[in-house]
Scaffold this motif. Structure first.
Motif, mmCIF file in Angstrom:
data_model
loop_
_atom_site.group_PDB
_atom_site.id
_atom_site.type_symbol
_atom_site.label_atom_id
_atom_site.label_comp_id
_atom_site.label_asym_id
_atom_site.label_seq_id
_atom_site.Cartn_x
_atom_site.Cartn_y
_atom_site.Cartn_z
ATOM 1 N N GLU A 36 30.353 25.939 47.786
ATOM 2 C CA GLU A 36 31.535 26.448 47.094
ATOM 3 C C GLU A 36 31.556 26.025 45.626
ATOM 4 O O GLU A 36 31.933 26.804 44.748
ATOM 5 N N VAL A 37 31.170 24.776 45.353
ATOM 6 C CA VAL A 37 31.199 24.271 43.980
ATOM 7 C C VAL A 37 30.238 25.060 43.098
ATOM 8 O O VAL A 37 30.593 25.522 42.005
ATOM 9 N N SER A 38 29.015 25.244 43.604
ATOM 10 C CA SER A 38 28.034 26.017 42.846
ATOM 11 C C SER A 38 28.512 27.455 42.654
ATOM 12 O O SER A 38 28.306 28.052 41.589
ATOM 13 N N GLY A 39 29.159 28.022 43.674
ATOM 14 C CA GLY A 39 29.669 29.382 43.547
ATOM 15 C C GLY A 39 30.715 29.500 42.460
ATOM 16 O O GLY A 39 30.684 30.425 41.634
ATOM 17 N N GLY A 40 31.669 28.569 42.447
ATOM 18 C CA GLY A 40 32.686 28.590 41.407
ATOM 19 C C GLY A 40 32.085 28.390 40.021
ATOM 20 O O GLY A 40 32.519 29.009 39.028
ATOM 21 N N TYR A 41 31.086 27.524 39.955
ATOM 22 C CA TYR A 41 30.404 27.274 38.690
ATOM 23 C C TYR A 41 29.703 28.545 38.196
ATOM 24 O O TYR A 41 29.821 28.936 37.027
ATOM 25 N N LYS A 42 28.960 29.211 39.089
ATOM 26 C CA LYS A 42 28.191 30.392 38.678
ATOM 27 C C LYS A 42 29.103 31.537 38.251
ATOM 28 O O LYS A 42 28.790 32.265 37.301
ATOM 29 N N ALA A 43 30.221 31.708 38.962
ATOM 30 C CA ALA A 43 31.166 32.767 38.594
ATOM 31 C C ALA A 43 31.705 32.536 37.183
ATOM 32 O O ALA A 43 31.745 33.448 36.344
ATOM 33 N N THR A 44 32.110 31.306 36.905
ATOM 34 C CA THR A 44 32.672 30.978 35.596
ATOM 35 C C THR A 44 31.602 31.028 34.519
ATOM 36 O O THR A 44 31.832 31.522 33.402
ATOM 37 N N ARG B 233 29.050 32.907 34.440
ATOM 38 C CA ARG B 233 28.747 34.311 34.127
ATOM 39 C C ARG B 233 29.751 34.859 33.119
ATOM 40 O O ARG B 233 29.384 35.595 32.190
ATOM 41 N N LEU B 234 31.021 34.502 33.263
ATOM 42 C CA LEU B 234 32.041 34.980 32.339
ATOM 43 C C LEU B 234 31.897 34.308 30.967
ATOM 44 O O LEU B 234 32.080 34.953 29.930
ATOM 45 N N LEU B 235 31.567 33.033 30.968
ATOM 46 C CA LEU B 235 31.314 32.343 29.702
ATOM 47 C C LEU B 235 30.140 32.969 28.963
ATOM 48 O O LEU B 235 30.192 33.181 27.739
ATOM 49 N N ASP B 236 29.073 33.292 29.692
ATOM 50 C CA ASP B 236 27.887 33.886 29.078
ATOM 51 C C ASP B 236 28.190 35.265 28.482
ATOM 52 O O ASP B 236 27.487 35.723 27.567
ATOM 53 N N ALA B 237 29.238 35.916 29.017
ATOM 54 C CA ALA B 237 29.639 37.225 28.485
ATOM 55 C C ALA B 237 30.563 37.076 27.274
ATOM 56 O O ALA B 237 31.036 38.083 26.728
ATOM 57 N N CYS C 284 25.393 30.382 47.197
ATOM 58 C CA CYS C 284 26.097 31.668 47.188
ATOM 59 C C CYS C 284 25.559 32.496 46.018
ATOM 60 O O CYS C 284 25.854 32.193 44.852
ATOM 61 N N PRO C 285 24.761 33.526 46.273
ATOM 62 C CA PRO C 285 24.144 34.279 45.157
ATOM 63 C C PRO C 285 25.150 35.129 44.413
ATOM 64 O O PRO C 285 26.109 35.666 45.002
ATOM 65 N N LEU C 286 24.933 35.261 43.112
ATOM 66 C CA LEU C 286 25.748 36.149 42.273
ATOM 67 C C LEU C 286 25.171 37.548 42.330
ATOM 68 O O LEU C 286 23.972 37.762 42.107
ATOM 69 N N LEU C 287 26.019 38.519 42.650
ATOM 70 C CA LEU C 287 25.593 39.923 42.713
ATOM 71 C C LEU C 287 26.197 40.672 41.520
ATOM 72 O O LEU C 287 27.409 40.868 41.438
ATOM 73 N N GLU C 288 25.332 41.080 40.609
ATOM 74 C CA GLU C 288 25.777 41.776 39.411
ATOM 75 C C GLU C 288 26.114 43.236 39.724
ATOM 76 O O GLU C 288 25.318 43.945 40.337
ATOM 77 N N ARG C 289 27.299 43.639 39.289
ATOM 78 C CA ARG C 289 27.645 45.068 39.358
ATOM 79 C C ARG C 289 28.150 45.495 37.958
ATOM 80 O O ARG C 289 27.381 45.397 37.014
ATOM 81 N N SER C 290 29.400 45.909 37.860
ATOM 82 C CA SER C 290 29.803 46.491 36.580
ATOM 83 C C SER C 290 31.097 45.927 36.005
ATOM 84 O O SER C 290 31.625 46.472 35.038
ATOM 85 N N SER C 291 31.618 44.849 36.562
ATOM 86 C CA SER C 291 32.957 44.394 36.162
ATOM 87 C C SER C 291 32.933 43.278 35.111
ATOM 88 O O SER C 291 33.977 42.749 34.752
#
Length: 340
Positions: free
Chosen positions: A168-176, A178-182, A332-339
């Motif tokens: 869960e920790v890694s998942g929350g980290y990766k989600a955030t 990804r948004l920071l990188d954008a 938990c892998p990050l799945l890139e789509r369009s959002s």
């Protein structure tokens, strides 16, 4: 030899049909080492088995060999959105070891779970997987300790049973991340029930990513969405109605249902996804994530991988082998789509 198809064919029937002793049939069926059975005799026995439709008594063979070839799976997941994944992972891995799964749907009813466990033990399963839809602490009947037992997506309060959990920790980290990188620095987090393990872990990952980027986490940007689209809609409205300079430009939602509610709040305000507000979900609930417009970038709960790893651990335990660790976390892998 004519047989009555309504009667069970016995080993003695096979022996008479092949003109051999019952012991010889047993030696062939069990491939007994050191039994000098001529190939012609073996062929006659196998032909008799085929002609008569003989099926060995699985219970008796399990008693004799102390090995049934079955693992049990008790789960509520068969009634949830991830039904096939944990079963697919577990069944594929079990079949690789020439074992089968005996599956019971519990629907979270303790009495039903206890009854299913009793039935599985009566059928002499060699090990048990217990899987839940959402990450939480569980209490299993004492009978679960009679065979090797592995927990999937849950853990026991005493820490006695080996378990497999999503990271869960890694998942929350990766989600955030990804948004920071954008390019987003004001990232709102619509979380689950704040007290559950998934919410705690994902918030930890969210805050870690912000701190690594030199951003002090703002508690006012974290709002519970209580795992539903309606509650997340309300939470998203609260975040998006802040003054323009204080409003988040991205939302991390604790599950895909909440992302669906956030989409509605964003679009009602005439904002575009991802141009004005980017969104990342969690779970990869396909009927939501792949059919929102734009399609939702999300983290996948690794149910198939957890099911596979659960059988790996059961195979080792059933063979009397020690486990390297009693708690395994799966990415938990990050799945890139369009959002985003």
């Amino acid at each position: 030899m004519a047989t009555n198809k309504t009667q069970r064919v016995t080993m003695s029937d096979v022996a008479r049909h092949a003109g051999v002793s019952r012991t010889t049939v047993s030696f062939v069926l069990n491939d007994k080492p050191g039994a000098a059975i001529p190939e012609e005799t073996r062929r006659r026995i196998l032909e008799a088995i085929d002609e008569l439709g003989y099926r060995p008594n699985a219970g008796a063979r399990a008693l004799a060999a102390n090995r049934s070839g079955w693992f049990g799976l008790i789960t509520e997941i068969v009634t949830g959105p991830f039904a096939g994944e944990v079963i697919t992972g577990a069944q594929s891995r079990a079949w690789g070891d020439r074992r089968f799964l005996l599956i019971a749907a519990s629907e979270g009813d303790p009495a039903q779970e206890a009854a299913a466990l009793d039935q599985m033990l009566e059928h002499r399963v060699e090990g048990l997987l217990y899987a839940t839809t959402w990450h939480r602490v569980v209490t299993l009947p004492k009978a679960a300790r009679e065979v090797p037992t592995v927990l999937v997506n849950c853990y026991d309060a005493e820490g006695e049973l080996p378990c497999i959990l999503p990271d869960e920790v890694s998942g929350g980290y990766k989600a955030t991340r990804r948004l920071l990188d954008a390019g987003h620095t004001r990232i709102g987090f619509i979380n689950l029930d704040p007290a559950i393990p998934a919410a705690i872990g994902r918030r930890e990952g969210y805050e870690r990513a912000l701190r690594e980027a030199g951003i002090t986490p703002d508690p006012s940007l974290v709002v519970p969405g209580w795992a539903t689209a309606d509650s997340a809609y309300t939470a998203a409205c609260e975040l998006l109605d802040r003054p323009a300079g204080d409003r988040p430009t991205a939302l991390f939602c604790g599950n895909d249902r909440m992302a669906m509610g956030a989409y509605d709040a964003i679009k009602e305000r005439g904002l575009r996804i991802p141009h004005d507000v980017a969104v990342v979900g969690f779970d990869n609930q396909e009927l939501i994530a792949a059919y929102l417009r734009p399609k939702l970038t999300t983290l996948a709960l690794p149910f198939e991988a957890m099911g596979t790893k659960g059988i790996d651990m059961l195979v080792a335990l059933a063979a009397g082998q020690p486990l390297d660790t009693r708690q395994v976390t799966i990415d938990c892998p990050l799945l890139e789509r369009s959002s985003v």
